[in-house]
Motif scaffolding. Structure first.
Motif, mmCIF file in Angstrom:
data_model
loop_
_atom_site.group_PDB
_atom_site.id
_atom_site.type_symbol
_atom_site.label_atom_id
_atom_site.label_comp_id
_atom_site.label_asym_id
_atom_site.label_seq_id
_atom_site.Cartn_x
_atom_site.Cartn_y
_atom_site.Cartn_z
ATOM 1 N N GLN A 32 0.837 -1.203 0.000
ATOM 2 C CA GLN A 32 0.000 0.000 0.000
ATOM 3 C C GLN A 32 0.872 1.253 0.000
ATOM 4 O OE1 GLN A 32 -2.583 0.383 3.413
ATOM 5 N NE2 GLN A 32 -3.969 1.760 2.332
ATOM 6 N N SER A 33 1.886 1.277 0.829
ATOM 7 C CA SER A 33 2.762 2.444 0.930
ATOM 8 C C SER A 33 3.471 2.728 -0.392
ATOM 9 C CB SER A 33 3.797 2.221 2.031
ATOM 10 O OG SER A 33 4.724 3.262 2.060
ATOM 11 N N GLU A 34 3.931 1.678 -1.045
ATOM 12 C CA GLU A 34 4.654 1.845 -2.305
ATOM 13 C C GLU A 34 3.773 2.441 -3.394
ATOM 14 O OE1 GLU A 34 6.149 -2.077 -3.090
ATOM 15 O OE2 GLU A 34 7.660 -1.939 -1.494
ATOM 16 N N LEU A 36 1.063 4.529 -2.817
ATOM 17 C CA LEU A 36 0.474 5.823 -2.480
ATOM 18 C C LEU A 36 1.329 6.950 -3.048
ATOM 19 C CD1 LEU A 36 -0.695 5.322 1.208
ATOM 20 C CD2 LEU A 36 -2.126 5.638 -0.808
ATOM 21 N N GLU A 37 0.731 7.746 -3.895
ATOM 22 C CA GLU A 37 1.460 8.827 -4.531
ATOM 23 C C GLU A 37 0.988 10.203 -4.069
ATOM 24 O OE1 GLU A 37 1.099 8.285 -8.761
ATOM 25 O OE2 GLU A 37 1.423 6.134 -8.574
ATOM 26 N N ARG A 43 0.582 7.918 3.806
ATOM 27 C CA ARG A 43 1.788 7.142 3.504
ATOM 28 C C ARG A 43 2.782 7.189 4.663
ATOM 29 N NH1 ARG A 43 5.326 7.207 -2.020
ATOM 30 N NH2 ARG A 43 6.588 5.427 -1.456
ATOM 31 N N GLU A 47 4.065 3.988 6.817
ATOM 32 C CA GLU A 47 5.488 3.651 6.924
ATOM 33 C C GLU A 47 5.928 3.562 8.381
ATOM 34 O OE1 GLU A 47 7.409 6.445 4.305
ATOM 35 O OE2 GLU A 47 6.787 5.304 2.530
ATOM 36 N N VAL A 97 -7.194 3.959 -2.658
ATOM 37 C CA VAL A 97 -6.759 4.588 -1.413
ATOM 38 C C VAL A 97 -7.857 4.542 -0.351
ATOM 39 C CG1 VAL A 97 -7.377 6.953 -2.087
ATOM 40 C CG2 VAL A 97 -5.595 6.568 -0.388
ATOM 41 N N ARG A 172 -4.509 6.647 -6.042
ATOM 42 C CA ARG A 172 -3.333 6.414 -5.203
ATOM 43 C C ARG A 172 -2.834 7.708 -4.637
ATOM 44 N NH1 ARG A 172 -0.244 2.333 -9.275
ATOM 45 N NH2 ARG A 172 -1.879 0.803 -9.284
#
Length: 172
Positions: A32-34, A36-37, A43, A47, A97, A172
Motif C-alpha cells: 500500500q505504501s509503495e 500511495l502517490e 503514507r 510507513e 486509497v 493512489r
C-alpha cells in the motif's frame, strides 16, 4: 512452562497465528505504501506502522523462543499469500486509497482482538513476559486503528477532490 499443557499449547498456537498476521500486515502495508502517490500523510503513518509491525513480529518471535517454539512457516506463507492477493485486488480498484484505508482499519481491529486474546491467555498461564509484550503491541494497534478512524474522512475528501479533477489521479 510445560509446552505439553493444553493452555500453553493454545498460547503458542495463537502466538504463531499472530506472527503470521504480522507477516501479512507487513506485506500489505508495504504494498500500500509503495503505491500511495498523492496522500503523503497516510503514507507516512503507514510507513511508521511498518516499522512498528516489524518490531511486533520480533517480540512475537522472542515469546515463541521462550517456549522453544518457532513461527509456523505454513501460517506465515499463507499470510503473505493472502496479503499479495489483497494487494493485487486493491491495485485494480479505482478508489484504491479509500478502500485500502478502510480495510486497514478493519485489519487493525482484527489485530486488536487477537492481542486481547493473547493477553488473556498469557495471564491464564502466568506468562508475564508474553502478556507485557502483547500489551505493548496492543497499544500500537489501538493507536493505528484510532489514527485511521480519525483520518478516514480526510482520505475520502482528498480522494473525492482529486477524482473530481479531470487532470488529477485519485486512486493512489
Amino acid at each position: 512452562m510445560n509446552i505439553n499443557d493444553s493452555k500453553v499449547k493454545n498460547l503458542v498456537d495463537w502466538l504463531r497465528d499472530a506472527h503470521a498476521m504480522e507477516q501479512q500486515a507487513e506485506t500489505m502495508l508495504k504494498a500500500q505504501s509503495e503505491r500511495l502517490e498523492h496522500y503523503p500523510q497516510l503514507r507516512a503513518r503507514i510507513e511508521e506502522h511498518i516499522t512498528e509491525t516489524q518490531g511486533q513480529r520480533q517480540l512475537l518471535e522472542k515469546c515463541l523462543a521462550r517456549f522453544d517454539a518457532s513461527p509456523s512457516t505454513v501460517k506465515d506463507l499463507g499470510g503473505k499469500l493472502m496479503a499479495f492477493g489483497q494487494g493485487i485486488g486493491g491495485s485494480i480498484m479505482s478508489d484504491e486509497v479509500v478502500k485500502g484505508a478502510a480495510m486497514g482499519y478493519v485489519f487493525e481491529n482484527l489485530e486488536i482482538a487477537s492481542y486481547t486474546v493473547l493477553i488473556a491467555a498469557a495471564k491464564d498461564v502466568g506468562d508475564v513476559e508474553t502478556q507485557q509484550a502483547c500489551e505493548r503491541i496492543l497499544e500500537q494497534e489501538v493507536a493505528m486503528a484510532q489514527w485511521l478512524r480519525d483520518h478516514l474522512p480526510e482520505v475520502v475528501h482528498a480522494f473525492l477532490a482529486r477524482d473530481a479533477d479531470p487532470d488529477a489521479v485519485a486512486k493512489r
